[in-house]
Design a protein around this motif. Structure first.
Motif, PDB file in Angstrom:
ATOM      1  N   LEU A  79       0.783  -1.233   0.000  1.00 57.03           N
ATOM      2  CA  LEU A  79       0.000   0.000   0.000  1.00 57.03           C
ATOM      3  C   LEU A  79       0.816   1.285   0.000  1.00 57.03           C
ATOM      4  CD1 LEU A  79      -2.882  -0.874   2.496  1.00 57.03           C
ATOM      5  CD2 LEU A  79      -2.944  -0.875  -0.003  1.00 57.03           C
ATOM      6  N   ALA A  80       2.028   1.261   0.527  1.00 55.14           N
ATOM      7  CA  ALA A  80       2.766   2.511   0.733  1.00 55.14           C
ATOM      8  C   ALA A  80       3.023   3.263  -0.572  1.00 55.14           C
ATOM      9  CB  ALA A  80       4.083   2.231   1.458  1.00 55.14           C
ATOM     10  N   LEU A  81       3.540   2.593  -1.568  1.00 55.17           N
ATOM     11  CA  LEU A  81       3.853   3.279  -2.826  1.00 55.17           C
ATOM     12  C   LEU A  81       2.596   3.724  -3.575  1.00 55.17           C
ATOM     13  CD1 LEU A  81       6.962   1.310  -4.119  1.00 55.17           C
ATOM     14  CD2 LEU A  81       6.854   3.465  -2.864  1.00 55.17           C
ATOM     15  N   PRO A  82       1.544   2.885  -3.669  1.00 56.72           N
ATOM     16  CA  PRO A  82       0.299   3.394  -4.259  1.00 56.72           C
ATOM     17  C   PRO A  82      -0.268   4.592  -3.500  1.00 56.72           C
ATOM     18  CG  PRO A  82       0.253   1.011  -4.208  1.00 56.72           C
ATOM     19  CD  PRO A  82       1.467   1.428  -3.439  1.00 56.72           C
ATOM     20  N   ALA A  83      -0.135   4.589  -2.171  1.00 50.21           N
ATOM     21  CA  ALA A  83      -0.622   5.725  -1.384  1.00 50.21           C
ATOM     22  C   ALA A  83       0.161   6.989  -1.715  1.00 50.21           C
ATOM     23  CB  ALA A  83      -0.511   5.411   0.109  1.00 50.21           C
ATOM     24  N   SER A  84       1.468   6.850  -1.911  1.00 51.11           N
ATOM     25  CA  SER A  84       2.279   7.999  -2.305  1.00 51.11           C
ATOM     26  C   SER A  84       1.871   8.510  -3.679  1.00 51.11           C
ATOM     27  CB  SER A  84       3.764   7.614  -2.308  1.00 51.11           C
ATOM     28  OG  SER A  84       4.575   8.715  -2.659  1.00 51.11           O
ATOM     29  N   LEU A  85       1.547   7.596  -4.582  1.00 49.01           N
ATOM     30  CA  LEU A  85       1.095   7.986  -5.920  1.00 49.01           C
ATOM     31  C   LEU A  85      -0.246   8.717  -5.850  1.00 49.01           C
ATOM     32  CD1 LEU A  85       1.403   7.942  -8.993  1.00 49.01           C
ATOM     33  CD2 LEU A  85       0.326   5.673  -8.996  1.00 49.01           C
ATOM     34  N   VAL A  86      -1.150   8.220  -5.011  1.00 48.15           N
ATOM     35  CA  VAL A  86      -2.441   8.887  -4.838  1.00 48.15           C
ATOM     36  C   VAL A  86      -2.235  10.301  -4.299  1.00 48.15           C
ATOM     37  CG1 VAL A  86      -4.570   8.883  -3.471  1.00 48.15           C
ATOM     38  CG2 VAL A  86      -3.781   6.775  -4.559  1.00 48.15           C
ATOM     39  N   GLU A  87      -1.359  10.433  -3.307  1.00 49.11           N
ATOM     40  CA  GLU A  87      -1.059  11.758  -2.751  1.00 49.11           C
ATOM     41  C   GLU A  87      -0.508  12.688  -3.831  1.00 49.11           C
ATOM     42  OE1 GLU A  87       0.000  14.304   0.853  1.00 49.11           O
ATOM     43  OE2 GLU A  87      -1.519  12.821   0.366  1.00 49.11           O
ATOM     44  N   PHE A  88       0.377  12.163  -4.652  1.00 44.80           N
ATOM     45  CA  PHE A  88       0.958  12.948  -5.746  1.00 44.80           C
ATOM     46  C   PHE A  88      -0.128  13.449  -6.700  1.00 44.80           C
ATOM     47  CE2 PHE A  88       2.389  12.903 -10.183  1.00 44.80           C
ATOM     48  CZ  PHE A  88       3.386  13.860 -10.153  1.00 44.80           C
ATOM     49  N   LEU A 102       9.645   9.526   1.632  1.00 47.25           N
ATOM     50  CA  LEU A 102      10.721  10.293   1.005  1.00 47.25           C
ATOM     51  C   LEU A 102      10.337  10.700  -0.420  1.00 47.25           C
ATOM     52  CD1 LEU A 102      13.836   8.295   2.270  1.00 47.25           C
ATOM     53  CD2 LEU A 102      13.067  10.553   3.027  1.00 47.25           C
ATOM     54  N   LEU A 103       9.654   9.810  -1.124  1.00 41.71           N
ATOM     55  CA  LEU A 103       9.180  10.139  -2.471  1.00 41.71           C
ATOM     56  C   LEU A 103       8.176  11.289  -2.419  1.00 41.71           C
ATOM     57  CD1 LEU A 103       9.451   9.164  -5.425  1.00 41.71           C
ATOM     58  CD2 LEU A 103       7.456   7.706  -5.018  1.00 41.71           C
ATOM     59  N   THR A 104       7.305  11.255  -1.426  1.00 41.95           N
ATOM     60  CA  THR A 104       6.332  12.336  -1.262  1.00 41.95           C
ATOM     61  C   THR A 104       7.034  13.648  -0.931  1.00 41.95           C
ATOM     62  OG1 THR A 104       4.692  10.737  -0.478  1.00 41.95           O
ATOM     63  CG2 THR A 104       4.255  13.053  -0.027  1.00 41.95           C
ATOM     64  N   SER A 105       8.060  13.579  -0.097  1.00 39.37           N
ATOM     65  CA  SER A 105       8.828  14.778   0.230  1.00 39.37           C
ATOM     66  C   SER A 105       9.464  15.376  -1.019  1.00 39.37           C
ATOM     67  CB  SER A 105       9.910  14.439   1.261  1.00 39.37           C
ATOM     68  OG  SER A 105      10.730  15.560   1.520  1.00 39.37           O
ATOM     69  N   ILE A 106       9.929  14.512  -1.915  1.00 40.14           N
ATOM     70  CA  ILE A 106      10.568  14.993  -3.144  1.00 40.14           C
ATOM     71  C   ILE A 106       9.568  15.743  -4.021  1.00 40.14           C
ATOM     72  CG2 ILE A 106      11.600  14.242  -5.326  1.00 40.14           C
ATOM     73  CD1 ILE A 106      12.966  11.989  -3.720  1.00 40.14           C
ATOM     74  N   HIS A 107       8.378  15.164  -4.211  1.00 41.33           N
ATOM     75  CA  HIS A 107       7.432  15.855  -5.098  1.00 41.33           C
ATOM     76  C   HIS A 107       6.847  17.101  -4.434  1.00 41.33           C
ATOM     77  CE1 HIS A 107       3.283  15.079  -3.710  1.00 41.33           C
ATOM     78  NE2 HIS A 107       3.592  13.834  -3.471  1.00 41.33           N
ATOM     79  N   MET A 108       6.752  17.097  -3.088  1.00 40.83           N
ATOM     80  CA  MET A 108       6.339  18.316  -2.386  1.00 40.83           C
ATOM     81  C   MET A 108       7.398  19.408  -2.554  1.00 40.83           C
ATOM     82  SD  MET A 108       3.454  18.259  -0.382  1.00 40.83           S
ATOM     83  CE  MET A 108       2.284  17.074   0.272  1.00 40.83           C
ATOM     84  N   THR A 109       8.660  19.014  -2.459  1.00 41.31           N
ATOM     85  CA  THR A 109       9.751  19.971  -2.646  1.00 41.31           C
ATOM     86  C   THR A 109       9.729  20.551  -4.051  1.00 41.31           C
ATOM     87  OG1 THR A 109      11.150  18.795  -1.047  1.00 41.31           O
ATOM     88  CG2 THR A 109      12.265  20.254  -2.609  1.00 41.31           C
ATOM     89  N   LEU A 111       8.669  24.500   3.619  1.00 41.28           N
ATOM     90  CA  LEU A 111       9.047  24.497   5.031  1.00 41.28           C
ATOM     91  C   LEU A 111       8.227  23.517   5.862  1.00 41.28           C
ATOM     92  CD1 LEU A 111       9.595  28.312   5.756  1.00 41.28           C
ATOM     93  CD2 LEU A 111      11.314  26.544   5.326  1.00 41.28           C
ATOM     94  N   VAL A 112       6.976  23.305   5.480  1.00 42.53           N
ATOM     95  CA  VAL A 112       6.103  22.437   6.276  1.00 42.53           C
ATOM     96  C   VAL A 112       5.960  21.062   5.624  1.00 42.53           C
ATOM     97  CG1 VAL A 112       3.836  22.156   7.334  1.00 42.53           C
ATOM     98  CG2 VAL A 112       4.847  24.443   7.135  1.00 42.53           C
ATOM     99  N   GLY A 113       5.383  21.038   4.433  1.00 49.81           N
ATOM    100  CA  GLY A 113       5.088  19.756   3.799  1.00 49.81           C
ATOM    101  C   GLY A 113       6.315  18.920   3.519  1.00 49.81           C
ATOM    102  N   ALA A 114       7.237  19.477   2.744  1.00 54.62           N
ATOM    103  CA  ALA A 114       8.432  18.707   2.383  1.00 54.62           C
ATOM    104  C   ALA A 114       9.208  18.288   3.625  1.00 54.62           C
ATOM    105  CB  ALA A 114       9.314  19.540   1.454  1.00 54.62           C
ATOM    106  N   ALA A 115       9.293  19.179   4.616  1.00 51.31           N
ATOM    107  CA  ALA A 115      10.070  18.878   5.821  1.00 51.31           C
ATOM    108  C   ALA A 115       9.430  17.767   6.648  1.00 51.31           C
ATOM    109  CB  ALA A 115      10.226  20.146   6.664  1.00 51.31           C
ATOM    110  N   VAL A 116       8.105  17.797   6.780  1.00 51.39           N
ATOM    111  CA  VAL A 116       7.419  16.779   7.591  1.00 51.39           C
ATOM    112  C   VAL A 116       7.551  15.396   6.955  1.00 51.39           C
ATOM    113  CG1 VAL A 116       5.154  15.975   8.364  1.00 51.39           C
ATOM    114  CG2 VAL A 116       5.805  18.366   8.687  1.00 51.39           C
ATOM    115  N   TYR A 117       7.332  15.313   5.651  1.00 51.19           N
ATOM    116  CA  TYR A 117       7.452  14.015   4.982  1.00 51.19           C
ATOM    117  C   TYR A 117       8.898  13.521   4.991  1.00 51.19           C
ATOM    118  CZ  TYR A 117       2.628  14.296   3.397  1.00 51.19           C
ATOM    119  OH  TYR A 117       1.258  14.350   3.358  1.00 51.19           O
ATOM    120  N   LEU A 118       9.838  14.446   4.857  1.00 47.76           N
ATOM    121  CA  LEU A 118      11.247  14.062   4.943  1.00 47.76           C
ATOM    122  C   LEU A 118      11.566  13.508   6.330  1.00 47.76           C
ATOM    123  CD1 LEU A 118      14.125  13.989   3.782  1.00 47.76           C
ATOM    124  CD2 LEU A 118      14.401  16.361   4.557  1.00 47.76           C
TER     125      LEU A 118
END
Length: 207
Positions: free
Chosen positions: A65-74, A133-140, A181-188
């Protein structure tokens, strides 16, 4: 601990959804971004911790589920920041409600899929760490694009947020910085925490 996280998550949601961010300041992109980050990066992980049934030794759930969930978030995050959908959300409280609901659903899906678990083969924590970490990258990437865009993507008029009048360009730049400052940092931080947990797991003994 779980009860406190659940209460804190609900409090953040109430603050975001019932406060001026989505009402009096709804035309401000930086106010929108504060609301967005409040939902996905603060309320969602708190609610996920507060509603988690307990750690599990089943690594397959996180691995699947983790990677599909990251894709959904993206998909959810980038879609709602397309100029056309952003303008639609600004013009309609109903669309804003749909937007915020999908933000919360995607955030909960991701955090619940990635939460730490007792995993003797560490694949669950590895998948969760990679997804965060993938989510942090796309948020960044999105935050940087918004902050560095040479022209405003969301309107051209001045807006007011926290009593401060901002041009559309400065409002968008501030929104991008908030995402960084918030999104990318929290997911990282979440991804690094899971990665550290995975690396600290003692090697499995073989018989």
């Amino acid at each position: 601990m779980k009860r406190a996280c659940l209460i804190a998550g609900l409090f953040v949601l109430a603050l975001v959804w019932l406060g001026p961010l989505l009402d009096a300041w709804r035309e401000s992109f930086s106010a929108h971004m504060l609301a967005h980050m409040g939902v996905v990066a603060i309320a969602a992980p708190l609610l996920a911790i507060g509603t988690q049934l307990g750690p599990t030794s089943d690594a397959s759930r996180a691995f699947v589920l983790a990677l599909p969930a990251s894709l959904v978030e993206f998909i959810v995050v980038w879609s709602w920041h397309a100029p056309a959908l952003r303008a639609l959300a600004e013009s309609s409280l109903f669309v804003t409600a749909i937007e915020q609901t999908t933000f919360l659903a995607a955030g909960l899906f991701l955090w619940l899929a990635c939460l730490p678990r007792r995993d003797p083969v560490i694949t669950g924590n590895a998948a969760g760490a990679f997804a965060l970490l993938l989510t942090s990258i796309h948020m960044t990437l999105l935050g940087a694009l918004l902050a560095l865009a040479p022209r405003p993507l969301y309107g051209a008029d001045e807006v007011s947020c926290f009593g401060i009048v901002l041009s559309a360009q400065h409002d968008q730049e501030l929104g991008g910085v908030i995402m960084l400052l918030v999104g990318a940092a929290v997911y990282l931080a979440g991804g690094v925490t899971l990665l550290a947990r995975m690396l600290a797991t003692p090697p499995r003994k073989t018989v």
